[in-house]
Design an enzyme around this catalytic site. Sequence first.
Site, PDB file in Angstrom:
ATOM      1  N   LYS B  86      42.199  65.865  37.485  1.00 37.91           N
ATOM      2  CA  LYS B  86      41.384  65.094  36.550  1.00 37.91           C
ATOM      3  C   LYS B  86      41.643  65.630  35.146  1.00 37.91           C
ATOM      4  CE  LYS B  86      36.474  63.706  36.074  1.00 37.91           C
ATOM      5  NZ  LYS B  86      35.124  63.898  36.654  1.00 37.91           N
ATOM      6  N   SER B 161      32.850  59.551  37.918  1.00 33.69           N
ATOM      7  CA  SER B 161      33.801  59.538  36.824  1.00 33.69           C
ATOM      8  C   SER B 161      35.238  59.902  37.224  1.00 33.69           C
ATOM      9  CB  SER B 161      33.340  60.512  35.743  1.00 33.69           C
ATOM     10  OG  SER B 161      33.360  61.840  36.217  1.00 33.69           O
ATOM     11  N   SER B 185      30.381  62.436  40.832  1.00 33.99           N
ATOM     12  CA  SER B 185      31.668  62.001  40.281  1.00 33.99           C
ATOM     13  C   SER B 185      32.892  62.284  41.145  1.00 33.99           C
ATOM     14  CB  SER B 185      31.886  62.620  38.896  1.00 33.99           C
ATOM     15  OG  SER B 185      31.137  61.929  37.935  1.00 33.99           O
TER      16      SER B 185
END
Lengths: 94, 497
Positions: B86, B161, B185
């Site tokens: 990420k 996310s 997330s």
Amino acid sequence: MKITQKDVEHVALLSRLKLSEEDKDKYTQSLNAILEYMEILNRVDTSSIEPTAHVLPLKNVFREDEAGETLEKELVLANAPDRENGCFRVPRII
Amino acid sequence: MRKGENVLSLTGLTAYKLSELLRKREISSTELTEQHLELINALEGKINAFVTVTGEDAIKQAREIDKRRARGEELPSLAGIPAALKDNMCTKGVKTTCSSEILYNFVPPYDATVVEKLRAAGTVMMGKCNMDEFAMGSSTENSGFAPTKNPHDLRAVPGGSSGGSAAAVAAGEVVFSLGSDTGGSIRQPASFCGVIGLKPTYGYVSRYGLIAFASSLDQIGPFTRDMTDCALVMNAIFGHDSKDSTSAPVEAPDFTGYLKDDVKGLKIGIPKEYMQSGIDQQVAAYVKKAIEKLEELGAFCEEVSLPHTEYALPAYYIIAPAEASSNLARYDGVRYGLRVEADDTISMFNETRSRGFGEEVKRRIMLGTYALSSGYYDAYYLKALKIRTLVKQDFDEAFAKFDCLLTPTSPTPAFDFGEKADDPLSMYMSDICTIPVNLAGIPALSLPFDTVDGRPVGLQLIGKAFDEGTLLRVAYTLEQNTDLTRPKPDLEGGAAE
């Protein structure tokens, strides 16, 4: 209404955000909707409850006071939008 | 790659199978990496899972691993395996943006601890994955660049996310990835994209080099295709780190030891509050199906009540923005990232932050600043911290009786783009089943179970602090004993936009 446009302007000032008139209106509405939803927390009597800021039972973490590795100055300054003589440069303050 | 031959497709496989092929030298990491890069090139136009693809670097790393293997070195099981991160984990020399304009050009001078650990394990880094800006969101629609699409249905969001990390694994672009989970997330996008996602116990994985959103809630964890891979990645990234003062002084075990096909005698609680408001009927039916299966396999399942569940979400939306408003104060245009020039320093701060942050990030900064401001601190922030105590107590009481808990990961399958984008509250609600876990700091994972209209649905298993082992055991047993639908992404059809 939990907060007014004036409150939003104050919070924006504290947050160092510049909002357009349209933004102020939009955030006043959405923050009100969120804060109204948070009202349900008042249904819970928390007068005798201790707050939890952190879930781990952590104590201060100490280490020997010995110099370790540090980042190279040049690497750290490489991301600076503006620099001078090994320092970060900003607009005039005084 | 052998041109003209019938080339075996190496994408879509698990790390442990690929590891075996690499160890026997039936395949090379270079060809494995090349095949994944080709797939990335073919799919990124549709999916946009990545902010940055580091193809050349990846090939170099793969060649190095192949050389070491040719020399007869014994390499760790993730050596030579293509993975992604990420874009909120610092990577030395590789741009790290948090999908935000304000960090559009930030090149970290150091590696996050998890990145260092994966490098030491010989993992091949393929690039940095898209996310909601600063990890604030549940759909990647808040990315400062462009949203990621769900590989199973391009009309659907991948969740967020960590939507890019989940989509990259689901599409076969990488073998595994890392995400971060502050309120769901990792788990919610894992559920939406049909992959496994694990949020570790708070403090079990180092946060050093993870760009902070809400420091008392953030944890890094893996996305994988199956439970064995999940345990392998956990082995690589878990453990104490002196660079993170909130890192727990705990030795991580060999997690593969928990991959046992056996739930006999385990007590599994079903929190009734998670099966109520707003849950999709088919999602609820899948949870019931899983309960029946677990009982058939010898587990004992019973309903349990976590009475403060409905207060977790509003408490979270005070605590997380409060911490974020403080953490994001560092973006001021002085040391890194975007600067918008102005005549004086304060105006420079204001202009930089106003241009650099997106709408949702600004909303949360203001919400958090308000909750912490003079006159409102007790009513909001302190109140939320007390609610957090009650949420944690609910779990403590449940775990006095149960070994783990089973819930849906999200109340619904993936929703469409735009469906919730204009209504922050309805977007917040999609994390209603995952948020209480972060407030309590306990571990949970999402396991793909079935689909609704082609969109994956995951189950959430919640465990006691530092008892990831039980979650692995239950998830592995379900994986072995059910025909878990591991939907293949449909990238030929379904491309309607």
